[in-house]
Scaffold this active site. Structure first.
Site, PDB file in Angstrom:
ATOM      1  CB  CYS A  34      -0.891  -0.003   1.235  1.00  0.00           C
ATOM      2  SG  CYS A  34      -1.823   1.528   1.440  1.00  0.00           S
ATOM      3  CG  ASP A  41      -2.598  -3.514  -0.769  1.00  0.00           C
ATOM      4  OD1 ASP A  41      -3.297  -3.645   0.255  1.00  0.00           O
ATOM      5  OD2 ASP A  41      -2.364  -2.414  -1.294  1.00  0.00           O
TER       6      ASP A  41
END
Length: 139
Positions: A34, A41
Site C-alpha cells: 500500500c 496488499d
C-alpha cells in the site's frame, strides 16, 4: 543459483497464429505494498488473452509478478501498469487483466483493464446443439 525478481518479460512464438484462441492464467499470490501505509496488499490476478504472434513465457511472468512485492502501488495503477507491460511485450489481439484484491479496511477492490489490437474483431461464439449425456448409452 537463486532466482531473483525481474521486470523482464520473455516471449515465445505463438504456435498457432492463424487461429484465435484464449490463454487463461490465474496468479493467486500477487503482492505489492500500500503506498499510504506500506502494508502488504494481496491479490489474485486473472489474465486472459488472445495472442497474435507472441505468447508470454511463464517463468518470466512469475518473476515479473514477484518484482512488485516491495513496491508501493495503488490497485488501479499497478493493474494498468501490468497490462501495459504485457501488451508491450506480446502485442496481443486482445488482453484482459482482472485484479481481485483482498479485503483492506472492509473493502474488496477489483480492477479490470483491457486492451484490443486496433482493427481486431472477435468472432461470434459458436452455439452447439446440446446432446444428452445419455444419448450414446445403450440399454
Amino acid at each position: 543459483m537463486s532466482t531473483q525478481p525481474s521486470k523482464s518479460l520473455e516471449t515465445f512464438p505463438n504456435p498457432t497464429p492463424q487461429r484465435d484462441f484464449t490463454i487463461h492464467m490465474e496468479i493467486p499470490e500477487f503482492t505489492c505494498l500500500c503506498p499510504k501505509t506500506g502494508q502488504p496488499d494481496f491479490a489474485t490476478l486473472i489474465l486472459d488473452y488472445i495472442p497474435d504472434q507472441l505468447c508470454v513465457e511463464l517463468k518470466s511472468l512469475k518473476l515479473y509478478m514477484w518484482s512488485f512485492r516491495d513496491e508501493g502501488a495503488f490497485h488501479e495503477a499497478v493493474t494498468n501498469r501490468i497490462l501495459d507491460d504485457l501488451v508491450t511485450a506480446t502485442q496481443p489481439r486482445f488482453m484482459r487483466l482482472t485484479a481481485k484484491f483482498y479485503v483492506r479496511g472492509g473493502v474488496f477492490t477489483t480492477v479490470i483493464a483491457e486492451h484490443r489490437k486496433q482493427g481486431w474483431q472477435q468472432l461470434p461464439p459458436v452455439t452447439l446443439v446440446e446432446v444428452s449425456s445419455q444419448a450414446s448409452t445403450r440399454g
